[in-house]
Structure formats: C-alpha cells, structure tokens
Design a protein around this motif. Structure first.
Motif, PDB file in Angstrom:
ATOM      1  N   LYS A  91      17.524  58.018  38.498  1.00 28.39           N
ATOM      2  CA  LYS A  91      16.132  57.659  38.746  1.00 28.39           C
ATOM      3  C   LYS A  91      15.778  56.357  38.043  1.00 28.39           C
ATOM      4  O   LYS A  91      16.201  56.112  36.921  1.00 28.39           O
ATOM      5  CB  LYS A  91      15.203  58.772  38.257  1.00 28.39           C
ATOM      6  CG  LYS A  91      15.312  60.061  39.049  1.00 28.39           C
ATOM      7  CD  LYS A  91      14.286  61.088  38.567  1.00 28.39           C
ATOM      8  CE  LYS A  91      14.349  62.367  39.384  1.00 28.39           C
ATOM      9  NZ  LYS A  91      13.342  63.362  38.924  1.00 28.39           N
ATOM     10  N   LEU A  92      15.000  55.526  38.735  1.00 23.05           N
ATOM     11  CA  LEU A  92      14.571  54.263  38.152  1.00 23.05           C
ATOM     12  C   LEU A  92      13.598  54.497  37.006  1.00 23.05           C
ATOM     13  O   LEU A  92      12.704  55.332  37.098  1.00 23.05           O
ATOM     14  CB  LEU A  92      13.916  53.385  39.213  1.00 23.05           C
ATOM     15  CG  LEU A  92      14.857  52.573  40.115  1.00 23.05           C
ATOM     16  CD1 LEU A  92      14.060  51.906  41.220  1.00 23.05           C
ATOM     17  CD2 LEU A  92      15.622  51.540  39.299  1.00 23.05           C
ATOM     18  N   GLY A  93      13.786  53.761  35.954  1.00 23.26           N
ATOM     19  CA  GLY A  93      12.886  53.864  34.818  1.00 23.26           C
ATOM     20  C   GLY A  93      11.703  52.928  34.957  1.00 23.26           C
ATOM     21  O   GLY A  93      11.394  52.418  36.040  1.00 23.26           O
ATOM     22  N   LEU A  94      11.045  52.685  33.847  1.00 24.59           N
ATOM     23  CA  LEU A  94       9.872  51.816  33.831  1.00 24.59           C
ATOM     24  C   LEU A  94      10.255  50.373  34.142  1.00 24.59           C
ATOM     25  O   LEU A  94      11.298  49.885  33.714  1.00 24.59           O
ATOM     26  CB  LEU A  94       9.198  51.872  32.453  1.00 24.59           C
ATOM     27  CG  LEU A  94       8.525  53.203  32.100  1.00 24.59           C
ATOM     28  CD1 LEU A  94       8.347  53.312  30.593  1.00 24.59           C
ATOM     29  CD2 LEU A  94       7.175  53.317  32.801  1.00 24.59           C
ATOM     30  N   SER A  95       9.392  49.693  34.858  1.00 28.85           N
ATOM     31  CA  SER A  95       9.627  48.287  35.171  1.00 28.85           C
ATOM     32  C   SER A  95       9.091  47.409  34.056  1.00 28.85           C
ATOM     33  O   SER A  95       8.310  47.848  33.193  1.00 28.85           O
ATOM     34  CB  SER A  95       8.940  47.914  36.486  1.00 28.85           C
ATOM     35  OG  SER A  95       7.524  47.966  36.343  1.00 28.85           O
ATOM     36  N   SER A  96       9.503  46.151  34.056  1.00 27.02           N
ATOM     37  CA  SER A  96       8.997  45.207  33.062  1.00 27.02           C
ATOM     38  C   SER A  96       7.491  45.026  33.211  1.00 27.02           C
ATOM     39  O   SER A  96       6.783  44.818  32.223  1.00 27.02           O
ATOM     40  CB  SER A  96       9.705  43.862  33.208  1.00 27.02           C
ATOM     41  OG  SER A  96       9.546  43.336  34.512  1.00 27.02           O
ATOM     42  N   LEU A  97       6.972  45.128  34.445  1.00 26.43           N
ATOM     43  CA  LEU A  97       5.537  45.003  34.667  1.00 26.43           C
ATOM     44  C   LEU A  97       4.785  46.158  34.015  1.00 26.43           C
ATOM     45  O   LEU A  97       3.708  45.963  33.433  1.00 26.43           O
ATOM     46  CB  LEU A  97       5.224  44.963  36.169  1.00 26.43           C
ATOM     47  CG  LEU A  97       5.710  43.733  36.931  1.00 26.43           C
ATOM     48  CD1 LEU A  97       5.350  43.862  38.411  1.00 26.43           C
ATOM     49  CD2 LEU A  97       5.113  42.457  36.354  1.00 26.43           C
ATOM     50  N   GLN A  98       5.323  47.364  34.106  1.00 24.48           N
ATOM     51  CA  GLN A  98       4.669  48.512  33.484  1.00 24.48           C
ATOM     52  C   GLN A  98       4.656  48.389  31.962  1.00 24.48           C
ATOM     53  O   GLN A  98       3.628  48.616  31.317  1.00 24.48           O
ATOM     54  CB  GLN A  98       5.373  49.811  33.898  1.00 24.48           C
ATOM     55  CG  GLN A  98       5.089  50.233  35.345  1.00 24.48           C
ATOM     56  CD  GLN A  98       5.978  51.374  35.790  1.00 24.48           C
ATOM     57  OE1 GLN A  98       7.178  51.186  35.977  1.00 24.48           O
ATOM     58  NE2 GLN A  98       5.397  52.547  35.943  1.00 24.48           N
ATOM     59  N   LYS A  99       5.793  48.011  31.383  1.00 20.85           N
ATOM     60  CA  LYS A  99       5.857  47.887  29.925  1.00 20.85           C
ATOM     61  C   LYS A  99       4.959  46.761  29.432  1.00 20.85           C
ATOM     62  O   LYS A  99       4.225  46.923  28.450  1.00 20.85           O
ATOM     63  CB  LYS A  99       7.303  47.651  29.491  1.00 20.85           C
ATOM     64  CG  LYS A  99       8.205  48.864  29.710  1.00 20.85           C
ATOM     65  CD  LYS A  99       9.641  48.580  29.306  1.00 20.85           C
ATOM     66  CE  LYS A  99      10.519  49.819  29.486  1.00 20.85           C
ATOM     67  NZ  LYS A  99      11.927  49.561  29.141  1.00 20.85           N
ATOM     68  N   ALA A 100       4.993  45.613  30.116  1.00 24.70           N
ATOM     69  CA  ALA A 100       4.165  44.487  29.695  1.00 24.70           C
ATOM     70  C   ALA A 100       2.685  44.777  29.882  1.00 24.70           C
ATOM     71  O   ALA A 100       1.853  44.392  29.061  1.00 24.70           O
ATOM     72  CB  ALA A 100       4.558  43.232  30.471  1.00 24.70           C
TER      73      ALA A 100
END
Length: 261
Positions: A91-100
């Motif tokens: 499963k895909l984890g968090l994207s850089s957009l979500q973390k930022a």
C-alpha cells in the motif's frame, strides 16, 4: 537584523529510530485511507483546476503554490523520507504533499500535530516526524543561501541604508568587518546597532534618550526610535503569517524562540 526561529528537535538517534520502527504493541490501528487523503488534497489545491484557487492557497499556506512546490521538491530530493513509498503490504504511504501540508498547518496555525489528521490523514507522531525532518532539510538545503551571515556586499548595502537614514555606521544584521566613519569630526572604527532600553550598556548598542530635553535630543530620539523598528516590523510580518512565531503554544512536540540582534 538577525532573525532566528529555532525549532527544538529531539536527538538524531531517537528520531532515526522512530523512522525505522514497526507497529507498536497495544497501539490502535486506524485505517485512515491515506490514498483518499492524498487524492482529496491534490484535487483541492494542486490539480490543474483546483477546488481552491491561488488566493485561497496563499491565504491558507501563507505562500504561493509555485513556491510551496519548489520547497517540497527540494526537500523530497534531499531526504527520501518525503518520497512516497509502498509498505510491506504494497500500500502507498503518505505523499510528500501530505507531509508538507501537515508541517505548514502546524507552522501557520500553531495547531497540535494531531489536529492535522482529519484532513491530511496523517497520525500525530508522523506529523511530528515530518516536522523534524522538514526543518532539518530546510536548514541543510537552503541554509547557505537564506540562513547565512551577511557577506561583504551585504554589509556594504546595509551600511548604505543606515547612512541614508542619518545613521552612518549602523548595521542591520549579523557580524561585520571593520567599519570606518566620521561624525562631528570624530573617527569611529566600530559599527553599531540601534536598540531599546532592555539591551546592555555596550558601545555597539545605541539606545534612545529617555525623556529627551531640547530639540536636538528630541530629534535624535525620534529618529532612533523610528529606524530601530526594522526588526520589529520584520517579526510582525512573520507573526502575521506563521502562528508558531508568535510564541510558545504549550503544544506537545515543538517549541520555538525568536531572537534578534
């Protein structure tokens, strides 16, 4: 002017250990639907025709979308922590957009890490990890350009600004080489800063005149008090944009301090 916003980070070893850990026994597992969270965030702000246009983006992120994306790209290329990965189950984890986005919500609104979960779909501990990794990456990527001490050209420019305001030899930030200027026939070799009464009695700090008498002293006090406001005005802009700069919020996971010189 030196403006420093210091974010207190945990020790590197502890942080790196958290980034490698697996499931914690006894911790509740929440199906946040991370993929849907990313899709909603992307549609709202980063799609070709987003739900919320440029004016909404600037107001909510306190910067333009191109600048935000430039920062995220630089951070992602510097630290693989911000690269979206698949877990052991595929499963895909968090994207850089979500973390930022979680980081900027904490910086902009001063909210607790857990408050970013409902929209971004990111756990509180992960939001804090993202904050620590983000701050570290910003310093390492942009420090030499934006967080450096002034060079000779900067010093010359700052001295020229001070002289144009009637204060030859006045510095606005940082440490400078030897400064030579003449006032009333007297030669001086040391730059100085305009300061208020809370600072110590140093030769490099020029304070106002309390309860000035006479037009000469009144004029000096008026000019000194007007031009020493540069640092305070700069902090005013930062405080208006980022709640975290306004002071310690008592939130778990981070604290900040502001200093100027």
């Amino acid at each position: 002017m030196v403006a420093t916003v210091a974010i207190v980070l945990d020790a590197n070893t502890r942080f790196n250990a958290r980034r490698r850990r697996g499931s914690v026994p006894g911790r509740q597992v929440i199906n946040r639907d991370i993929a849907a969270g990313h899709a909603r965030l992307f549609k709202d702000y980063f799609a070709r025709h987003p739900v919320y246009g440029p004016s909404y983006f600037r107001r909510r992120f306190q910067m333009s979308r191109p600048l935000f994306l430039r920062i995220v790209k630089a951070v992602r290329e510097h630290d693989s922590y911000f690269v979206r990965k698949r877990n052991a189950a595929g499963k895909l984890g968090l994207s850089s957009l979500q973390k930022a986005t979680a980081v900027f919500r904490m910086l902009t609104y001063g909210v607790a890490a857990d408050d970013t979960d409902e929209y971004v779909r990111i756990g509180g501990s992960t939001a804090l990890d993202s904050m620590k990794a983000f701050v570290r990456a910003i310093i390492e990527v942009f420090g030499d350009e934006y967080l450096r001490a002034p060079n000779e050209a900067d010093t010359a420019r700052l001295l020229a600004i001070g002289e144009s305001r009637g204060f030859p030899g006045m510095l606005a930030e940082g440490q400078a080489p030897e400064v030579n200027f003449t006032v009333n026939g007297n030669n001086y070799t040391m730059g100085y800063y305009l300061a208020d009464g809370i600072y110590p009695q140093w030769a490099t700090l020029v304070k106002t005149i309390p309860s000035p008498l006479g037009q000469k002293n009144k004029y000096f006090a008026k000019c000194q008090e007007a031009h020493r406001k540069d640092v305070e005005r700069a902090f005013g802009v930062l405080q208006a944009r980022f709640a975290i700069v306004r002071g310690q919020h008592g939130r778990k996971g981070y604290s900040i301090s502001c200093t100027d010189g």
